[in-house]
Design an enzyme around this catalytic site. Sequence first.
Site, mmCIF file in Angstrom:
data_model
loop_
_atom_site.group_PDB
_atom_site.id
_atom_site.type_symbol
_atom_site.label_atom_id
_atom_site.label_comp_id
_atom_site.label_asym_id
_atom_site.label_seq_id
_atom_site.Cartn_x
_atom_site.Cartn_y
_atom_site.Cartn_z
ATOM 1 N N HIS A 37 0.832 -1.214 0.000
ATOM 2 C CA HIS A 37 0.000 0.000 0.000
ATOM 3 C C HIS A 37 0.867 1.265 0.000
ATOM 4 O O HIS A 37 0.478 2.300 0.545
ATOM 5 C CB HIS A 37 -0.979 0.004 1.181
ATOM 6 C CG HIS A 37 -2.075 -1.012 0.998
ATOM 7 N ND1 HIS A 37 -3.184 -0.771 0.226
ATOM 8 C CD2 HIS A 37 -2.190 -2.285 1.449
ATOM 9 C CE1 HIS A 37 -3.960 -1.850 0.230
ATOM 10 N NE2 HIS A 37 -3.366 -2.787 0.956
ATOM 11 N N ASP A 39 2.580 1.957 -3.118
ATOM 12 C CA ASP A 39 2.757 2.396 -4.521
ATOM 13 C C ASP A 39 1.909 3.606 -4.866
ATOM 14 O O ASP A 39 2.386 4.562 -5.473
ATOM 15 C CB ASP A 39 2.595 1.241 -5.528
ATOM 16 C CG ASP A 39 1.234 0.586 -5.552
ATOM 17 O OD1 ASP A 39 0.399 0.874 -4.669
ATOM 18 O OD2 ASP A 39 0.998 -0.238 -6.463
ATOM 19 N N SER A 128 -2.011 -10.933 -8.478
ATOM 20 C CA SER A 128 -2.043 -10.116 -9.699
ATOM 21 C C SER A 128 -2.327 -10.879 -10.977
ATOM 22 O O SER A 128 -1.671 -10.675 -11.998
ATOM 23 C CB SER A 128 -0.731 -9.346 -9.869
ATOM 24 O OG SER A 128 -0.608 -8.445 -8.843
ATOM 25 N N GLU A 162 -7.000 -0.864 -15.999
ATOM 26 C CA GLU A 162 -7.579 -1.385 -14.749
ATOM 27 C C GLU A 162 -8.293 -0.265 -13.980
ATOM 28 O O GLU A 162 -9.386 -0.448 -13.466
ATOM 29 C CB GLU A 162 -6.474 -2.014 -13.889
ATOM 30 C CG GLU A 162 -6.976 -2.486 -12.558
ATOM 31 C CD GLU A 162 -6.716 -3.942 -12.256
ATOM 32 O OE1 GLU A 162 -5.997 -4.608 -13.029
ATOM 33 O OE2 GLU A 162 -7.240 -4.417 -11.243
ATOM 34 N N ASP A 174 1.865 -3.822 -9.817
ATOM 35 C CA ASP A 174 1.607 -5.156 -10.365
ATOM 36 C C ASP A 174 1.977 -5.246 -11.850
ATOM 37 O O ASP A 174 2.618 -6.208 -12.287
ATOM 38 C CB ASP A 174 0.125 -5.530 -10.190
ATOM 39 C CG ASP A 174 -0.332 -5.386 -8.752
ATOM 40 O OD1 ASP A 174 0.543 -5.342 -7.864
ATOM 41 O OD2 ASP A 174 -1.549 -5.290 -8.528
HETATM 42 C C1 GLA Z 1 -2.917 -4.291 -5.127
HETATM 43 C C2 GLA Z 1 -2.700 -3.157 -6.113
HETATM 44 C C3 GLA Z 1 -1.258 -2.647 -6.054
HETATM 45 C C4 GLA Z 1 -0.859 -2.314 -4.623
HETATM 46 C C5 GLA Z 1 -1.190 -3.464 -3.685
HETATM 47 C C6 GLA Z 1 -0.962 -3.118 -2.239
HETATM 48 O O1 GLA Z 1 -2.163 -5.399 -5.506
HETATM 49 O O2 GLA Z 1 -3.000 -3.591 -7.420
HETATM 50 O O3 GLA Z 1 -1.128 -1.544 -6.902
HETATM 51 O O4 GLA Z 1 -1.438 -1.125 -4.210
HETATM 52 O O5 GLA Z 1 -2.541 -3.873 -3.823
HETATM 53 O O6 GLA Z 1 0.389 -2.927 -1.998
#
Ligand code: GLA
Length: 391
Positions: A37, A39, A128, A162, A174
């Site tokens: 959390h 990014d 992902s 997305e 991701d």
């Molecule tokens: C998901 C989102 C990422 C990131 C994570 C938490 O995977 O797609 O962009 O924010 O949560 O780190």
Amino acid sequence: MVITLNKQLIASFKETYGKKPFLIVKAPGRVNLIGEHTDYNEGFVLPIAIDRYTTMLVSRRGDKKVRLYDLKYKESDEFDLNSIEHAELHRWSNYQRGIAKVLIDEGYKIGGMDMVICGEVPESAGLSSSASVEIATILSFKELYRLHIEPLEIIKLARRAENEFVGVECGIMDQFASLLSRKEFALFIDCRTLDYRYVRVSLPGCIFLVCNSMVQRELAASAYNERRRECREAVEAVKKYLPHIESLRDVTVKDIKKFGSYLPEEVRKRAEHVVYENERVKKAIEALEHGDSEAFGDLMNQSHRSLKELYEVSSEELDLLVDTGKGVEGVLGARLTGAGFGGCVLFCLKESSIEQLKERVLEVYPKKTGITPQFYEVAPSKGAFSEEIFV
Ligand code: GLA
């Protein structure tokens, strides 16, 4: 195994479309080692790609139709590039639709294609799978229509699909990890500048094991978007004391110690997580560079505690997995990985402890939850690639 899979895929392509595929494209899922959390707060992350890929076989069409067949769901779908709508029935195709839409909106000249998809990345697990589909789709268009798109542009467009089409406000990690990861390395990304570098993952005698809780909170996507909103609120609140900050990335440990107590409780907690998690990413890189598995494991444990208590994105099941794992000798670190609200836990452990860990989890977890978890051994793997098919 890969060769058998490809043969089966090629046979399925020929059967579905009555012709040979031209290209095979593969894009992996990812596991984030640390930096959760952060990014979308313009901070730091440290993911690896995992050895589970979404594979697509594709060929060009002379018209504007995109036809899709998903081997796992045994379902097909199609759409027209002249009018791309959301799919209500086969929602899995919204990723391909979203990618086509952003490419067209950006002025890239694309035509139709036929596609067979085989997804090996577990879904709704925080690994992902969606980013892997997006990246594989964009590479398919790029190669088939010889588009000139730089890697960073590919990543940004995939994320935009997305955000705008699928409706999840994810950060950039991701898609970045799926495209640019390297075997044996973790990918350090500065999510503000988008600078990145590779950090060798070599913790002597240690491996990573992912354990899927097999539970995903139903409203995970809206809960995720809510955290994003809370972070924007946190920036506004902190700005009262530090007008120069643009995102939580700009807040230092010293700042949060000084001003934290003036902030509303929830805001302070969210901000504190982000500030210290960014610090932990930097320390984790040092630990990797020194082959210090104890230090690395400790940072993972701290990260989980923070995600649970400050960011509040863990769940009973994830905490149970983490606590059970931590009780096993040779387990150095355990944390939820990905967005949270369910999904997976990542363990860093001595190779010799793997059977013991699995046994212990299988003893405790199903008894308390009624659910059988799944395990995936993961090693840093290669990012997305494509090859022409000669058959
Ligand atoms: C998901 C989102 C990422 C990131 C994570 C938490 O995977 O797609 O962009 O924010 O949560 O780190």
